[in-house]
Design an enzyme around this catalytic site. Sequence first.
Site, PDB file in Angstrom:
ATOM      1  N   PHE A 106       0.740  -1.093   0.051  1.00 18.27           N
ATOM      2  CA  PHE A 106      -0.026   0.097   0.032  1.00 18.27           C
ATOM      3  C   PHE A 106       0.854   1.324  -0.027  1.00 18.27           C
ATOM      4  O   PHE A 106       0.363   2.390  -0.343  1.00 18.27           O
ATOM      5  CB  PHE A 106      -0.927   0.064   0.987  1.00 18.27           C
ATOM      6  N   LYS A 107       2.091   1.174   0.475  1.00 22.23           N
ATOM      7  CA  LYS A 107       2.787   2.407   0.540  1.00 22.23           C
ATOM      8  C   LYS A 107       3.124   3.116  -0.780  1.00 22.23           C
ATOM      9  O   LYS A 107       3.624   4.133  -0.923  1.00 22.23           O
ATOM     10  CB  LYS A 107       4.225   2.009   1.188  1.00 22.23           C
ATOM     11  N   ASP A 108       2.875   2.330  -2.056  1.00 16.86           N
ATOM     12  CA  ASP A 108       3.100   3.025  -3.279  1.00 16.86           C
ATOM     13  C   ASP A 108       2.400   4.117  -3.439  1.00 16.86           C
ATOM     14  O   ASP A 108       3.084   5.081  -3.958  1.00 16.86           O
ATOM     15  CB  ASP A 108       2.666   2.094  -4.378  1.00 16.86           C
TER      16      ASP A 108
END
Length: 433
Positions: A106-108
């Site tokens: 999700f950190k993208d």
Amino acid sequence: MNYYSLNKKAPNSTFKNAVIKGLAPDKGLYFPESIRPLPQSFFEAIDTLSNEDIAYETIKQFVLPEIPEAELKTIVKETLAFDFPVVTLNDNISTLELFHGPTMAFKDVGARFMARCLGYFNQNNNEEVTVLVATSGDTGGAVANGFLGVKGVNVVILYPSGKVSDIQEKQLTTLGQNIKALEVNGTFDDCQAMVKTAFLDETLTSQMQLTSANSINVARWLPQLFYFIFAYKQLHNKHKDIVFSVPSGNFGNICAGMMAQQLGLPVKHFVASNNANNVVTRYLISQLYEPKASVQTISNAMDVGAPSNFIRIEEIYKNQFNTLKDNLSSYSFSDEETKTAMLEIYDNYNYVADPHGAVGYLGCKAHLKEHPEAHCVFLETAHPTKFLDVVEEVIKEEQPLPEQIQAVMGKDKVSVKIDTYEDLKDFLIKGSF
Ligand SMILES: *Cc1c(COP(=O)(O)O)cnc(C)c1O
């Protein structure tokens, strides 16, 4: 929008300065001066809005006018170049898949948004910025990918040797260009401590512009609020109370969800789902906030002993313990429970969850026991093949590797081993760029 330091001993800051500096001069985290809820009509019209519309409308109050409208729209569009599907497992449980980006965690989104903001602010600036970031696994890859080739920005990633998965390691050590990986003989907490020491070290900060790309940076943290609204868009027709179970480590993601709630998103409750690193679970029981050294688990991106964003959560609920408790529950699960959950999800729903998602699923189940009418969404924060060893061991089936993963598997790792803060400082001063 201006930001203030949660330590309250530094001047207020512009968005630009907060993004470039990361932390306030008094070492406090920045927090927006005001949070203006969106009109009810925004949520009523959610079906007619694209993800880009949703993101632009929700983030603009925190960013305009320092990044002008047109540029912000472009940044949002480029950030969100993939899907955020909700998969419903049963009447009461869904999962929001946040792993369709380039590094499949999700950190993208936060990394891509922040890289583009920094790129915008840096476009006419000859001074280089060094992004210094500690990773427990996924931040490194997302930041490396998001910042690759951004002009005037060098990235130094610290990761704990032997404590990230093979694929995570490949993702952060194989890109080259403006990205350097430092392999630290220690834990994630050691990496995070070195980064903090560097920010406090005036001999360093007088020589170079250091910034952080951890979720302490507002440009990494705030765009995560989009997810919760994307989930709402896909689930509101169920007409049930929506509860989010967020697998949590540094508590940036869940704190962004709480910001979405402050903007008016109808969220009934949050569940912070933890592995054995459970400082918040214990806090909600004892009212004593007692950080501890992190312990290693199979959900390694959550192996955080002292979650840096918890102070923002306290701020959102105005340091009122009871208000916080009304909005947040927290549970902690062992690796054994996590593996059992992965198998249960696979057997019952034919769905392959990664260990972090499985912790979130367990949080949903715990919450639903007390609130059987709710619809609980657990965030699938990483693709299961990022944790191939444990996933294949548990479900006893080989997993096909997605394109994004295949692309890094054959590449050679390049890292520099370091033991101490002095090694880091040496590396930065010698400027191996
Ligand atoms: C970073 C990460 C988390 C924890 O998110 P926080 O915002 O630090 O709480 C959970 N799962 C995965 C897969 C992650 O990469």
